[in-house]
Design a protein around this motif. Structure first.
Motif, PDB file in Angstrom:
ATOM      1  N   TYR A  82      36.161  83.216  14.713  1.00 14.16           N
ATOM      2  CA  TYR A  82      35.748  83.349  13.312  1.00 14.16           C
ATOM      3  C   TYR A  82      35.615  81.957  12.691  1.00 14.16           C
ATOM      4  CZ  TYR A  82      35.340  84.721   8.457  1.00 14.16           C
ATOM      5  OH  TYR A  82      34.871  84.885   7.173  1.00 14.16           O
ATOM      6  N   PRO A  83      34.404  81.586  12.298  1.00 19.66           N
ATOM      7  CA  PRO A  83      34.202  80.316  11.581  1.00 19.66           C
ATOM      8  C   PRO A  83      34.486  80.543  10.091  1.00 19.66           C
ATOM      9  CG  PRO A  83      32.217  81.078  12.743  1.00 19.66           C
ATOM     10  CD  PRO A  83      33.130  82.235  12.585  1.00 19.66           C
ATOM     11  N   SER A  84      35.660  80.178   9.646  1.00 18.52           N
ATOM     12  CA  SER A  84      36.065  80.442   8.268  1.00 18.52           C
ATOM     13  C   SER A  84      35.262  79.607   7.276  1.00 18.52           C
ATOM     14  CB  SER A  84      37.556  80.130   8.103  1.00 18.52           C
ATOM     15  OG  SER A  84      37.950  80.227   6.762  1.00 18.52           O
ATOM     16  N   SER A  85      34.987  80.204   6.132  1.00 14.31           N
ATOM     17  CA  SER A  85      34.341  79.466   5.030  1.00 14.31           C
ATOM     18  C   SER A  85      35.305  79.310   3.863  1.00 14.31           C
ATOM     19  CB  SER A  85      33.069  80.191   4.569  1.00 14.31           C
ATOM     20  OG  SER A  85      33.360  81.521   4.156  1.00 14.31           O
ATOM     21  N   THR A  86      36.612  79.308   4.157  1.00 15.16           N
ATOM     22  CA  THR A  86      37.609  79.082   3.109  1.00 15.16           C
ATOM     23  C   THR A  86      37.384  77.719   2.476  1.00 15.16           C
ATOM     24  OG1 THR A  86      39.245  80.480   4.215  1.00 15.16           O
ATOM     25  CG2 THR A  86      40.071  78.868   2.634  1.00 15.16           C
ATOM     26  N   GLY A  87      37.237  77.706   1.165  1.00 16.12           N
ATOM     27  CA  GLY A  87      36.900  76.487   0.443  1.00 16.12           C
ATOM     28  C   GLY A  87      35.433  76.414   0.077  1.00 16.12           C
ATOM     29  N   GLN A  88      34.603  77.226   0.741  1.00 14.26           N
ATOM     30  CA  GLN A  88      33.163  77.212   0.505  1.00 14.26           C
ATOM     31  C   GLN A  88      32.674  78.508  -0.130  1.00 14.26           C
ATOM     32  OE1 GLN A  88      32.644  74.961   4.793  1.00 14.26           O
ATOM     33  NE2 GLN A  88      30.825  75.906   3.946  1.00 14.26           N
ATOM     34  N   GLU A  89      33.601  79.308  -0.647  1.00 19.69           N
ATOM     35  CA  GLU A  89      33.226  80.625  -1.151  1.00 19.69           C
ATOM     36  C   GLU A  89      32.205  80.573  -2.282  1.00 19.69           C
ATOM     37  OE1 GLU A  89      37.396  81.112   0.562  1.00 19.69           O
ATOM     38  OE2 GLU A  89      36.378  79.655  -0.717  1.00 19.69           O
ATOM     39  N   ALA A  90      32.248  79.537  -3.115  1.00 17.20           N
ATOM     40  CA  ALA A  90      31.309  79.453  -4.238  1.00 17.20           C
ATOM     41  C   ALA A  90      29.870  79.395  -3.733  1.00 17.20           C
ATOM     42  CB  ALA A  90      31.620  78.239  -5.100  1.00 17.20           C
ATOM     43  N   CYS A  91      29.627  78.631  -2.671  1.00 16.85           N
ATOM     44  CA  CYS A  91      28.277  78.538  -2.099  1.00 16.85           C
ATOM     45  C   CYS A  91      27.846  79.870  -1.513  1.00 16.85           C
ATOM     46  CB  CYS A  91      28.247  77.472  -1.005  1.00 16.85           C
ATOM     47  SG  CYS A  91      28.613  75.802  -1.553  1.00 16.85           S
ATOM     48  N   GLU A  92      28.762  80.497  -0.776  1.00 16.49           N
ATOM     49  CA  GLU A  92      28.440  81.751  -0.109  1.00 16.49           C
ATOM     50  C   GLU A  92      28.076  82.845  -1.116  1.00 16.49           C
ATOM     51  OE1 GLU A  92      28.854  82.404   3.446  1.00 16.49           O
ATOM     52  OE2 GLU A  92      28.769  80.215   3.497  1.00 16.49           O
ATOM     53  N   VAL A  93      28.910  82.977  -2.135  1.00 10.83           N
ATOM     54  CA  VAL A  93      28.721  84.022  -3.134  1.00 10.83           C
ATOM     55  C   VAL A  93      27.431  83.799  -3.920  1.00 10.83           C
ATOM     56  CG1 VAL A  93      29.629  84.854  -5.338  1.00 10.83           C
ATOM     57  CG2 VAL A  93      31.141  84.653  -3.353  1.00 10.83           C
ATOM     58  N   ALA A  94      27.227  82.586  -4.371  1.00 13.57           N
ATOM     59  CA  ALA A  94      26.046  82.291  -5.188  1.00 13.57           C
ATOM     60  C   ALA A  94      24.763  82.504  -4.404  1.00 13.57           C
ATOM     61  CB  ALA A  94      26.116  80.861  -5.709  1.00 13.57           C
ATOM     62  N   ALA A  95      24.766  82.149  -3.119  1.00 17.61           N
ATOM     63  CA  ALA A  95      23.556  82.313  -2.307  1.00 17.61           C
ATOM     64  C   ALA A  95      23.110  83.766  -2.256  1.00 17.61           C
ATOM     65  CB  ALA A  95      23.805  81.781  -0.897  1.00 17.61           C
ATOM     66  N   ALA A  96      24.075  84.677  -2.154  1.00 16.18           N
ATOM     67  CA  ALA A  96      23.725  86.093  -2.109  1.00 16.18           C
ATOM     68  C   ALA A  96      23.315  86.619  -3.477  1.00 16.18           C
ATOM     69  CB  ALA A  96      24.907  86.902  -1.572  1.00 16.18           C
ATOM     70  N   MET A  97      23.955  86.129  -4.528  1.00  9.06           N
ATOM     71  CA  MET A  97      23.731  86.682  -5.858  1.00  9.06           C
ATOM     72  C   MET A  97      22.386  86.305  -6.462  1.00  9.06           C
ATOM     73  SD  MET A  97      27.530  86.325  -7.603  1.00  9.06           S
ATOM     74  CE  MET A  97      26.900  86.759  -9.228  1.00  9.06           C
ATOM     75  N   VAL A  98      21.830  85.160  -6.076  1.00 13.72           N
ATOM     76  CA  VAL A  98      20.597  84.698  -6.733  1.00 13.72           C
ATOM     77  C   VAL A  98      19.343  85.352  -6.175  1.00 13.72           C
ATOM     78  CG1 VAL A  98      21.620  82.472  -7.326  1.00 13.72           C
ATOM     79  CG2 VAL A  98      20.335  82.705  -5.190  1.00 13.72           C
ATOM     80  N   LEU A  99      19.464  86.074  -5.075  1.00  9.89           N
ATOM     81  CA  LEU A  99      18.287  86.660  -4.438  1.00  9.89           C
ATOM     82  C   LEU A  99      17.964  88.037  -5.004  1.00  9.89           C
ATOM     83  CD1 LEU A  99      18.933  85.709  -0.700  1.00  9.89           C
ATOM     84  CD2 LEU A  99      17.381  84.601  -2.314  1.00  9.89           C
ATOM     85  N   ALA A 100      16.689  88.331  -5.115  1.00 11.89           N
ATOM     86  CA  ALA A 100      16.242  89.666  -5.498  1.00 11.89           C
ATOM     87  C   ALA A 100      16.267  90.574  -4.268  1.00 11.89           C
ATOM     88  CB  ALA A 100      14.831  89.604  -6.079  1.00 11.89           C
ATOM     89  N   ASP A 101      16.149  91.861  -4.493  1.00  8.54           N
ATOM     90  CA  ASP A 101      16.241  92.827  -3.391  1.00  8.54           C
ATOM     91  C   ASP A 101      15.206  92.561  -2.302  1.00  8.54           C
ATOM     92  OD1 ASP A 101      18.322  94.090  -4.676  1.00  8.54           O
ATOM     93  OD2 ASP A 101      17.085  95.702  -5.509  1.00  8.54           O
ATOM     94  N   GLN A 102      14.022  92.118  -2.682  1.00  6.45           N
ATOM     95  CA  GLN A 102      12.948  91.946  -1.698  1.00  6.45           C
ATOM     96  C   GLN A 102      13.030  90.616  -0.959  1.00  6.45           C
ATOM     97  OE1 GLN A 102      12.564  91.830  -4.973  1.00  6.45           O
ATOM     98  NE2 GLN A 102      11.113  90.244  -5.607  1.00  6.45           N
ATOM     99  N   ASP A 103      13.919  89.724  -1.391  1.00  4.97           N
ATOM    100  CA  ASP A 103      14.038  88.410  -0.765  1.00  4.97           C
ATOM    101  C   ASP A 103      14.801  88.499   0.552  1.00  4.97           C
ATOM    102  OD1 ASP A 103      12.711  87.302  -2.931  1.00  4.97           O
ATOM    103  OD2 ASP A 103      14.554  86.850  -4.014  1.00  4.97           O
ATOM    104  N   TRP A 104      14.764  87.399   1.305  1.00  3.17           N
ATOM    105  CA  TRP A 104      15.424  87.345   2.606  1.00  3.17           C
ATOM    106  C   TRP A 104      16.457  86.223   2.636  1.00  3.17           C
ATOM    107  CZ3 TRP A 104      15.146  89.755   7.496  1.00  3.17           C
ATOM    108  CH2 TRP A 104      14.281  90.851   7.565  1.00  3.17           C
ATOM    109  N   LEU A 105      17.572  86.501   3.313  1.00  2.00           N
ATOM    110  CA  LEU A 105      18.612  85.500   3.555  1.00  2.00           C
ATOM    111  C   LEU A 105      18.617  85.154   5.038  1.00  2.00           C
ATOM    112  CD1 LEU A 105      21.192  83.973   2.431  1.00  2.00           C
ATOM    113  CD2 LEU A 105      22.499  85.916   3.324  1.00  2.00           C
TER     114      LEU A 105
END
Length: 385
Positions: A82-105
């Motif tokens: 498991y590659p932990s992202s502890t400490g990087q949660e703000a980046c992870e969360v924001a990346a998902a939240m800014v996308l519209a339903d039709q967008d791709w991650l």
């Protein structure tokens, strides 16, 4: 004529008509990472959308608990890595939240939280990391590409998808995530170059956590920042405090809007830090001091947001408690379902290799079927012999 005289009289030839002339100044990132928390901009953010701030807080807390639970599952043998992202949660969360339903991650291997943030089941997001042979989730159902273990290979894929969507007239933006080490790969160069030339609607998010496993950034790049690399491709670069969830959300929202409006790609560098080791197989004490880690703990994305929102009355103790209870419930559900042994059919290995199975594949399939039948009926095999 002396060399100095030649220099004073020399006039460079004008560029050919086909050579683009771009003023680099608007493309340059700020000298310092953009911040909101602890600045006057936090007043505007709190007044404009307190609900968004509470959601950001809830998601980073859930993300922190997810990281802790996944790490524990690795120690228990339920995950291979498991590659932990502890400490990087703000980046992870924001990346998902800014996308519209039709967008791709398009995530990298460390971006499990962003994958879950797009609606992927938390267990399915870990399927690859428990050693399964496939991604674990349907990329088309969630518009999330498979978690990418090879460095930077997902970036050209993101550009290709975004370029195709633009040609078709589809309203789609691709957000591609990568670490600082991945920017040293050739795929990074190729993706940014093609995206810029094609004006593809792509946002590249570089999570600069300081190390490519054990190699510090100073041994990878001599650029003033990784965001400065954008200028060489003719696209804008943004520099943001990657532990400031509000700032990351604002910068990524602007970048997605920029791309969606047909203005081409954006490169965002988020300055952050992974508090845990690279993976459970890594000993981070061999290449970084504990004092460095402790200094970054004071800039923890969860604590930064909690302190700011509490001070501004956006959060209270009851709200904080409710968020933590929700995170614990998520962790308990993840733990219970990950402790169930998956039902695996070995014959599925042959199901999706070729549209028309080759003779060699059919031969291997028959051999495996015979071995499985022999294991299931050992007495019959002995009698036959």
């Amino acid at each position: 004529m002396t060399v100095m005289e030649q220099r004073d009289t020399y006039r460079p030839a004008p560029p050919p008509a086909w050579q683009p002339r771009t003023d680099p100044a608007p493309l340059l990132p700020d000298a310092e990472p953009y911040r909101v928390l602890g600045t006057p901009a936090a007043d505007e953010a709190a007044a404009a959308d307190p609900g968004l701030l509470r959601r950001l807080y809830a998601e980073v807390v859930r993300g922190r608990r997810y990281n802790a639970q996944a790490t524990a599952l690795t120690k228990q043998g339920r995950l291979a890595v498991y590659p932990s992202s502890t400490g990087q949660e703000a980046c992870e969360v924001a990346a998902a939240m800014v996308l519209a339903d039709q967008d791709w991650l398009f995530p990298s291997y460390r971006d499990t939280l962003a994958v879950v943030g797009r609606g992927v089941d938390p267990v399915e997001a870990l399927t690859l990391l428990r050693g399964d042979r496939h991604t674990g989730y349907d990329p088309y159902a969630h518009r999330v590409a498979p978690l990418s273990t090879p460095l930077a290979t997902q970036l050209p894929h993101a550009v290709g998808l975004a370029h195709a969507a633009r040609l078709k007239g589809d309203d789609v933006v691709a957000l591609a995530m990568i670490g600082d080490g991945g920017t040293s790969e050739g795929d990074f160069h190729e993706a940014l170059n093609f995206a810029a030339v094609w004006r593809a609607p792509v946002v590249f998010l570089v999570q600069n956590n300081g190390f490519a496993i054990s190699v510090p950034l100073a041994k990878q790049s001599a650029a003033p920042s990784l965001a400065h690399k954008a200028v060489g491709y003719g696209i804008p670069g943004r520099l943001v405090d990657g532990n400031d969830a509000v700032a990351v959300h604002q910068v990524l929202s602007e970048a997605v809007r920029h791309a969606r409006e047909g203005n081409g790609p954006v490169l965002v560098e988020a300055i952050t830090y992974r508090l845990d080791a690279h993976t459970n197989a890594d000993d981070a004490t061999r290449y970084r001091e504990s004092s460095e880690v402790d200094a970054w703990r004071d800039h923890d994305p969860v604590l930064l947001l909690e302190r700011e929102l509490t001070a501004r009355g956006v959060l209270d103790e009851d709200a904080i408690g409710a968020v933590r209870e929700d995170a614990e419930a998520m962790a308990a559900d993840l733990r219970a379902r990950m402790n169930q042994d998956p039902e695996i059919d070995p014959m599925e290995l042959f199901a999706h290799v070729y549209a028309e199975p080759t003779p060699q594949l059919l031969e291997q399939q028959a051999m495996l079927r015979a071995e499985l039948e022999a294991e299931a009926h050992p007495q019959q095999e002995g009698t036959a012999r």
